[in-house]
Design a protein around this motif. Sequence first.
Motif, PDB file in Angstrom:
ATOM      1  N   THR A 105       7.486  88.502   6.978  1.00 25.81           N
ATOM      2  CA  THR A 105       7.795  87.653   5.814  1.00 25.81           C
ATOM      3  C   THR A 105       6.974  88.152   4.635  1.00 25.81           C
ATOM      4  OG1 THR A 105       8.306  85.696   7.147  1.00 25.81           O
ATOM      5  CG2 THR A 105       7.582  85.322   4.897  1.00 25.81           C
ATOM      6  N   ASP A 110       5.324  85.548   9.758  1.00 22.72           N
ATOM      7  CA  ASP A 110       6.417  84.555   9.691  1.00 22.72           C
ATOM      8  C   ASP A 110       6.149  83.495   8.630  1.00 22.72           C
ATOM      9  OD1 ASP A 110       4.457  82.752  10.760  1.00 22.72           O
ATOM     10  OD2 ASP A 110       4.801  83.707  12.711  1.00 22.72           O
ATOM     11  N   ASN A 111       7.131  82.605   8.402  1.00 22.80           N
ATOM     12  CA  ASN A 111       7.023  81.570   7.358  1.00 22.80           C
ATOM     13  C   ASN A 111       5.833  80.643   7.583  1.00 22.80           C
ATOM     14  OD1 ASN A 111       9.337  82.665   6.391  1.00 22.80           O
ATOM     15  ND2 ASN A 111      10.582  80.774   6.473  1.00 22.80           N
ATOM     16  N   VAL A 163       9.423  83.324  -1.918  1.00 16.71           N
ATOM     17  CA  VAL A 163       9.631  83.913  -0.599  1.00 16.71           C
ATOM     18  C   VAL A 163      10.761  84.938  -0.681  1.00 16.71           C
ATOM     19  CG1 VAL A 163      10.173  83.461   1.826  1.00 16.71           C
ATOM     20  CG2 VAL A 163       8.950  81.735   0.481  1.00 16.71           C
ATOM     21  N   PHE A 171      13.900  86.868   0.540  1.00 17.97           N
ATOM     22  CA  PHE A 171      14.969  86.818   1.553  1.00 17.97           C
ATOM     23  C   PHE A 171      15.059  88.172   2.241  1.00 17.97           C
ATOM     24  CE2 PHE A 171      17.743  83.950  -1.346  1.00 17.97           C
ATOM     25  CZ  PHE A 171      16.937  82.873  -1.066  1.00 17.97           C
ATOM     26  N   THR A 174      14.985  77.908   9.723  1.00 12.91           N
ATOM     27  CA  THR A 174      14.661  78.086   8.299  1.00 12.91           C
ATOM     28  C   THR A 174      15.460  77.072   7.488  1.00 12.91           C
ATOM     29  OG1 THR A 174      14.184  80.452   8.512  1.00 12.91           O
ATOM     30  CG2 THR A 174      14.848  79.667   6.330  1.00 12.91           C
ATOM     31  N   ALA A 215      16.293  75.579   3.560  1.00  8.62           N
ATOM     32  CA  ALA A 215      16.153  75.880   2.123  1.00  8.62           C
ATOM     33  C   ALA A 215      16.960  74.861   1.340  1.00  8.62           C
ATOM     34  CB  ALA A 215      16.635  77.300   1.817  1.00  8.62           C
ATOM     35  N   ASP A 231      17.182  81.817  10.680  1.00  7.38           N
ATOM     36  CA  ASP A 231      16.089  82.657  10.163  1.00  7.38           C
ATOM     37  C   ASP A 231      16.342  83.074   8.712  1.00  7.38           C
ATOM     38  OD1 ASP A 231      18.061  84.742  10.194  1.00  7.38           O
ATOM     39  OD2 ASP A 231      17.730  84.848  12.370  1.00  7.38           O
ATOM     40  N   ASN A 232      15.360  83.750   8.099  1.00  4.87           N
ATOM     41  CA  ASN A 232      15.440  84.149   6.682  1.00  4.87           C
ATOM     42  C   ASN A 232      16.629  85.067   6.407  1.00  4.87           C
ATOM     43  OD1 ASN A 232      13.132  82.724   6.392  1.00  4.87           O
ATOM     44  ND2 ASN A 232      11.877  84.413   5.544  1.00  4.87           N
ATOM     45  N   GLU A 233      16.898  85.986   7.355  1.00  3.96           N
ATOM     46  CA  GLU A 233      17.970  86.964   7.128  1.00  3.96           C
ATOM     47  C   GLU A 233      19.322  86.240   6.998  1.00  3.96           C
ATOM     48  OE1 GLU A 233      18.062  89.922   6.085  1.00  3.96           O
ATOM     49  OE2 GLU A 233      20.245  90.122   6.301  1.00  3.96           O
ATOM     50  N   VAL A 242      12.910  78.141  -0.576  1.00  4.03           N
ATOM     51  CA  VAL A 242      12.732  78.263   0.866  1.00  4.03           C
ATOM     52  C   VAL A 242      11.598  77.333   1.303  1.00  4.03           C
ATOM     53  CG1 VAL A 242      12.223  79.849   2.775  1.00  4.03           C
ATOM     54  CG2 VAL A 242      13.422  80.687   0.727  1.00  4.03           C
TER      55      VAL A 242
END
Lengths: 90, 90, 90, 90, 90, 90, 90, 90, 90, 90
Positions: free
Chosen positions: B2, B48-49, B73, B75, C2, C4, C48-50, C73
Amino acid sequence: MTTAIALIRADQKKLNAVGEQLAGIPGITEVYSVGGQIDFVAIMRLPDNESLAELVTEKITKIEGISNTQTMVAFRAFSRYDLASMFDIS
Amino acid sequence: MTTAIALIRADQKKLNAVGEQLAGIPGITEVYSVGGQIDFVAIMRLPDNESLAELVTEKITKIEGISNTQTMVAFRAFSRYDLASMFDIS
Amino acid sequence: MTTAIALIRADQKKLNAVGEQLAGIPGITEVYSVGGQIDFVAIMRLPDNESLAELVTEKITKIEGISNTQTMVAFRAFSRYDLASMFDIS
Amino acid sequence: MTTAIALIRADQKKLNAVGEQLAGIPGITEVYSVGGQIDFVAIMRLPDNESLAELVTEKITKIEGISNTQTMVAFRAFSRYDLASMFDIS
Amino acid sequence: MTTAIALIRADQKKLNAVGEQLAGIPGITEVYSVGGQIDFVAIMRLPDNESLAELVTEKITKIEGISNTQTMVAFRAFSRYDLASMFDIS
Amino acid sequence: MTTAIALIRADQKKLNAVGEQLAGIPGITEVYSVGGQIDFVAIMRLPDNESLAELVTEKITKIEGISNTQTMVAFRAFSRYDLASMFDIS
Amino acid sequence: MTTAIALIRADQKKLNAVGEQLAGIPGITEVYSVGGQIDFVAIMRLPDNESLAELVTEKITKIEGISNTQTMVAFRAFSRYDLASMFDIS
Amino acid sequence: MTTAIALIRADQKKLNAVGEQLAGIPGITEVYSVGGQIDFVAIMRLPDNESLAELVTEKITKIEGISNTQTMVAFRAFSRYDLASMFDIS
Amino acid sequence: MTTAIALIRADQKKLNAVGEQLAGIPGITEVYSVGGQIDFVAIMRLPDNESLAELVTEKITKIEGISNTQTMVAFRAFSRYDLASMFDIS
Amino acid sequence: MTTAIALIRADQKKLNAVGEQLAGIPGITEVYSVGGQIDFVAIMRLPDNESLAELVTEKITKIEGISNTQTMVAFRAFSRYDLASMFDIS
């Protein structure tokens, strides 16, 4: 070494294309797509101010889909890493 | 990995002390003092987050002299470099 | 998981159509039309972020009538509810 | 059901305490710490506007460390989920 | 009764026409042309949030010449007058 | 009749007290607590500009807890109602 | 001598052409391309306010590619240098 | 030569004292008091970025009465004058 | 007498034409071209609010080249001069 | 003659006192209390820029209760009136 950080706004429908093109420009080491009021953060590492001017006014501006660029020139860098050699900027 | 970018405003009379302390925090790989409406740009690279949350809400906020932090953050990252191994983030 | 939150501005003449389309995208669990300086708040819950990047840069941007999206996020979630299982996000 | 979304700014040194307290207030179902120009997004689900007024003007304002709250009342909700029963708001 | 106040920006060359049309919409009891950064303040008095959503997203947006509308939903009303009966809102 | 609309910001911990006091001032017919970037919208109906000046500079400013007031004087009113007689403003 | 500083925004694709043209206008002694929210800072040194008005409203505005100009007129100058004779402004 | 332009906000009651002190710092060649949203524009001419960092973070910040400084680093200079020799910056 | 001050933004290429036309409108006694974020300040002196509304919504808006007008209505005037008779406003 | 317009913000509880004091300063011909985001508009008419600098930096700043002053220097004046003689500014 001159480091600068650009906050970039781009056409929402061309985000991935713009990201790829930015990261392909020599001198731009990383491009991050982010979710705030801007779309990308680009880290630029160059030998001097003049090459930074060239990159900003003649390279970035040529990428289709970019609507606004705010470039912040770093006065000083604080880091435990030897960034110039890691990124091979002579 | 991240990645996040923090735009930080600090007390003008403590700029160098703040820069040094930020760069000393594990997870913050680079801190740049810049001249625009903000005072520092910090690049954060973490597993990680959740570890990012800890860094932002429990480490950065503890540094005396910081008045405002805006964390973006990432992406996606676009880069020719293998950043995770260069900065040894597993 | 995740999470957002997107603050979205849209063409005033297409508000209802945009709201329906947003709520139809897998990963967007709720869309609220609000009256402030923005038009919609969308809650996004993803593995997840992706997958969040894909949703923001390839799905939302395809909806006709959206002029601006600011995605925040979440670092951390505080809740009495077991949100991941309520919304079935593995 | 009345839904509202609050964008909250808080004292950077009390972020986790504020997050916990917000999530403990009946009517606030989720609180997310985010990294943009605000610190928290809180989702509020209540029977009617009057109970929302009570929550905003008499509960949230009592939490030490909150400096600013912007509450957006939802006109309409678009969702595939039956939110009122999921969150048991009669 | 649900009350809301809309701050409206309009095409400078159509101010009077826009004012007349706004005041003609059932649910909008008063429209004031003002001189600040906005052009009109409209007072809306309706039975509930849903009819407010209809008014904002389906009626106001249909008026030619309006470029931006910010609607603030009232949580609570403080007044010596019995507004619901004065304006006959059941 | 002179009508003006005030957008008021107040101390978050004194919202209800401020609302009550505002609504008690002769000339202020309605006060709405709202959730956007401001806390109250007050509607003022007075015989002329001079009495409006007195209300704004000598009455509202005396209320403890008000931090900012933006008053918009109405040039023109558009309404189906006879507001001057409804609110008894001679 | 009247000195003024103009903060100028220009079309990103014409930056160098605009810089050259600005620096060619009599009365503009220096033009700097910068990276913040504006694109150029121009230093203007002229005999009096009237010639400044002519420069701003009739010369700068004729340059193709300039979208916005904010001119700040200097009340007072503080300097160790004899600027009027260095730049030969009688 | 590195040139930078600082937009400075200062305590309204100390304007002249601040102007004199700024103009006394080696590297600051001119300081103009202006009437817009800022109070001073300072022109800084230095050998390189590092000496600029020192000036901004260690000299300017020491002046009592300055509340905010925005420094814009010049990428490129456009001028008919030989500024480096005029201001004797080696 | 009703006095109002308008802050006006205009097309940079038509500044002088716009200035002349504004000053030709009965009720506008002075128009100043300024260098900040706006282009003109116009002083309007009229018998009452209604004639001010007519001037703003039907005269100023007819001038080609004006993009934005912010009109501030004066509550009270403080002056050593007898302005109503100096400018012959009955 | 040099004309300038100041937009002034002041302590809400001292509005009338500040208005009187401003209008008492030689060179300030009119002061208007207005209702927008600022509190006063002051019109200043002086022989030259230097006396304007004195007025702004040494007179206005001495008035207790003023928190912010934005002064716009007029390049050009457009008017049917002979203002210099009307206000006796030699």
